[in-house]
Write an enzyme that holds these catalytic residues in place. Structure first.
Site, short mmCIF file in Angstrom:
data_model
loop_
_atom_site.label_atom_id
_atom_site.label_comp_id
_atom_site.label_asym_id
_atom_site.label_seq_id
_atom_site.Cartn_x
_atom_site.Cartn_y
_atom_site.Cartn_z
N GLY A 86 41.97 33.90 41.71
CA GLY A 86 42.27 35.11 40.96
C GLY A 86 43.08 34.87 39.70
O GLY A 86 43.72 35.79 39.18
N THR A 87 42.98 33.66 39.16
CA THR A 87 43.71 33.32 37.93
C THR A 87 43.40 34.31 36.81
O THR A 87 44.30 34.79 36.11
CB THR A 87 43.28 31.90 37.46
OG1 THR A 87 43.17 31.06 38.59
CG2 THR A 87 44.24 31.34 36.44
N THR A 88 42.12 34.59 36.64
CA THR A 88 41.68 35.47 35.54
C THR A 88 42.31 36.85 35.67
O THR A 88 42.79 37.44 34.69
CB THR A 88 40.14 35.60 35.59
OG1 THR A 88 39.57 34.31 35.82
CG2 THR A 88 39.59 36.19 34.32
N TRP A 89 42.33 37.33 36.87
CA TRP A 89 42.91 38.65 37.15
C TRP A 89 44.42 38.64 36.87
O TRP A 89 44.96 39.53 36.21
CB TRP A 89 42.64 38.99 38.62
CG TRP A 89 42.79 40.42 39.01
CD1 TRP A 89 42.98 41.50 38.18
CD2 TRP A 89 42.74 40.93 40.33
NE1 TRP A 89 43.06 42.65 38.93
CE2 TRP A 89 42.91 42.33 40.25
CE3 TRP A 89 42.58 40.35 41.60
CZ2 TRP A 89 42.91 43.15 41.38
CZ3 TRP A 89 42.58 41.17 42.72
CH2 TRP A 89 42.75 42.54 42.61
N HIS A 146 47.39 25.29 37.13
CA HIS A 146 46.87 25.05 38.48
C HIS A 146 47.65 23.92 39.15
O HIS A 146 47.30 23.50 40.26
CB HIS A 146 45.40 24.64 38.42
CG HIS A 146 44.45 25.72 37.99
ND1 HIS A 146 44.56 27.02 38.43
CD2 HIS A 146 43.35 25.68 37.19
CE1 HIS A 146 43.58 27.74 37.89
NE2 HIS A 146 42.84 26.95 37.14
N LYS A 304 31.88 38.22 42.28
CA LYS A 304 31.82 39.48 43.05
C LYS A 304 33.14 40.23 43.03
O LYS A 304 33.17 41.44 43.12
CB LYS A 304 31.45 39.17 44.49
CG LYS A 304 29.97 38.94 44.71
CD LYS A 304 29.65 39.16 46.17
CE LYS A 304 28.17 39.01 46.43
NZ LYS A 304 27.90 38.89 47.87
N GLY A 305 34.24 39.47 43.02
CA GLY A 305 35.55 40.11 43.02
C GLY A 305 35.81 40.93 44.28
O GLY A 305 36.35 42.03 44.22
P1 A3P Z 1 34.61 35.56 43.53
O1 A3P Z 1 33.90 34.30 43.19
O2 A3P Z 1 34.94 35.66 44.99
O3 A3P Z 1 33.94 36.77 43.03
P2 A3P Z 1 39.75 32.36 39.10
O4 A3P Z 1 40.02 33.37 38.06
O5 A3P Z 1 40.99 31.78 39.71
O6 A3P Z 1 38.77 31.34 38.68
O7 A3P Z 1 39.11 33.16 40.33
C1 A3P Z 1 37.82 33.69 40.22
C2 A3P Z 1 37.64 34.71 41.31
O8 A3P Z 1 38.38 35.89 40.99
C3 A3P Z 1 36.20 35.15 41.44
O9 A3P Z 1 36.04 35.51 42.80
C4 A3P Z 1 36.17 36.33 40.51
O10 A3P Z 1 35.08 37.20 40.72
C5 A3P Z 1 37.49 36.99 40.84
N1 A3P Z 1 37.98 37.86 39.77
C6 A3P Z 1 37.98 37.63 38.45
N2 A3P Z 1 38.51 38.67 37.79
C7 A3P Z 1 38.85 39.58 38.72
C8 A3P Z 1 39.43 40.89 38.66
N3 A3P Z 1 39.75 41.45 37.51
N4 A3P Z 1 39.64 41.53 39.82
C9 A3P Z 1 39.32 40.97 41.00
N5 A3P Z 1 38.76 39.75 41.13
C10 A3P Z 1 38.53 39.05 40.00
#
Ligand code: A3P
Length: 337
Positions: A86-89, A146, A304-305
């Site tokens: 959930g880094t992006t989030w 990370h 999928k989130g």
């Molecule tokens: P999934 O592959 O299970 O959908 P990271 O940002 O650390 O690479 O993590 C990516 C994961 O976070 C992915 O999970 C992605 O879909 C999910 N993600 C990215 N943005 C998000 C958001 N705004 N809310 C919830 N999940 C999110």
């Protein structure tokens, strides 16, 4: 490089991060030093083991480089995660919260920039097109990493006083996300769930062992709650508005009464939601060539989130096995998924 057999019982994360002494070779000798470390194949690229953690070679080189290059500042805010947790989030949320007096929601940078590109990684220069050298950034800096806690550059932890937000996730969902990511971004990679699962269960995964990475930050969050906030993806998903409040409080910019009554927490949660971000063109097209057969589409950070998507990719038996392994590793630490 030395080949090592699969290991099921890695050195456990019992030391506090600041106990770990990183004896670094000179920068000019990093490659030679890395060639002495254990290496193992199985993921899309071979991984090298350093201080019990597994890394892609180019990533380990950068981690070793920033041990000298990164100069922590007391007001740095560091967003720490394992990839796919959930880094992006977290980047979107922390960026929006800390910059809310600068930008209106109608004309917000996240409407035109991928969240990955608005918060630079300490150890990954140049992801996106607009990263500047982090040492030239004005304070307070919002940074991401990370790196395991024990490999953060000296001074980042107890002596510096900077704040760290750690976000983790149910390892079953993190593994499923990792598998899809590897198969998507690395040309020619076609890893099966079965092989990814067994490597992950051995603690052999990029930045793994997964549980040790979590455990180090968990312990630090208990020891220094004012400096380390430990969050779970599932908790943010369950109540994103409350998570916005908690983050704002921890980051020293609590929501004012006026902001509460005008719904700012809800606005932040909505802007940073999976649905809003995936609906934006910037997160649907474009990307970055990272070399080494890796091309990062901006859309690759979104799949999928969802919480619990693992049930669509693993059997219940696999899920139970991984749960059991993780519980054993984390037992008596009070950390549960
Ligand atoms: P999934 O592959 O299970 O959908 P990271 O940002 O650390 O690479 O993590 C990516 C994961 O976070 C992915 O999970 C992605 O879909 C999910 N993600 C990215 N943005 C998000 C958001 N705004 N809310 C919830 N999940 C999110």
């Amino acid at each position: 490089m030395a080949q090592v057999p699969p290991q099921s019982d890695q050195e456990s994360a019992t030391k506090s991060a600041s106990d770990d002494h990183i004896l670094l070779p000179k920068q000019s000798q990093l490659k030679d030093f890395m060639s002495t470390l254990p290496v193992r194949e199985g993921w899309s690229q071979p991984l090298i083991q350093y201080k019990r953690y597994w890394f892609r070679p180019q990533m380990l080189e950068k981690i070793l480089q920033v041990q000298d290059a990164y100069k922590p500042r007391a007001d740095d805010i560091i967003l720490a995660t394992q990839p796919k947790c959930g880094t992006t989030w977290l980047k979107a949320l922390a960026f929006t919260i800390t910059n809310r007096s600068r930008y209106s929601f109608a004309d917000h940078p996240l409407l035109t920039r991928n969240p990955q590109h608005v918060v630079p990684f300490i150890e990954i220069p140049g992801l996106g097109t607009d990263h500047t050298d982090i040492e030239t950034l004005p304070s307070p800096r919002l940074l991401a990493t990370h790196m395991p806690m024990s490999l953060l550059p000296r001074g980042t932890t107890s002596s510096c006083g900077c704040r760290i937000v750690y976000l983790c996730r149910d390892p079953k969902d993190a593994l499923v996300s990792r598998l899809h990511y590897e198969n998507r971004v690395v040309k020619g990679c076609n890893l099966s769930m079965d092989s990814a699962f067994s490597m992950f269960c051995e603690g052999f995964s990029p930045y793994g062992p997964f549980w040790d990475h979590c455990l180090e930050y968990w312990k630090e969050s208990l020891a220094r709650p004012d400096n380390v906030l430990f969050l779970k993806y599932e908790e943010i998903m369950a109540d994103p508005v409350q998570a916005v409040r908690a983050l704002a409080n921890f980051l020293g910019v609590p929501l004012t009464k006026e902001e509460e009554s005008s719904g700012v927490a809800q606005e932040v949660a909505r802007l940073c939601s999976f649905e809003t971000l995936t609906g934006l063109q910037v997160n649907q097209v474009g990307g970055v060539d990272r070399g080494n057969k890796v091309y990062l589409d901006n859309s690759v950070f979104f799949r999928k989130g969802k919480v619990g998507d693992w049930t669509n990719h693993m059997t219940q038996e696999m899920g139970g096995k991984l749960d059991h392994i993780v519980q054993e590793k984390l037992q008596e630490c009070g950390l549960v998924f």
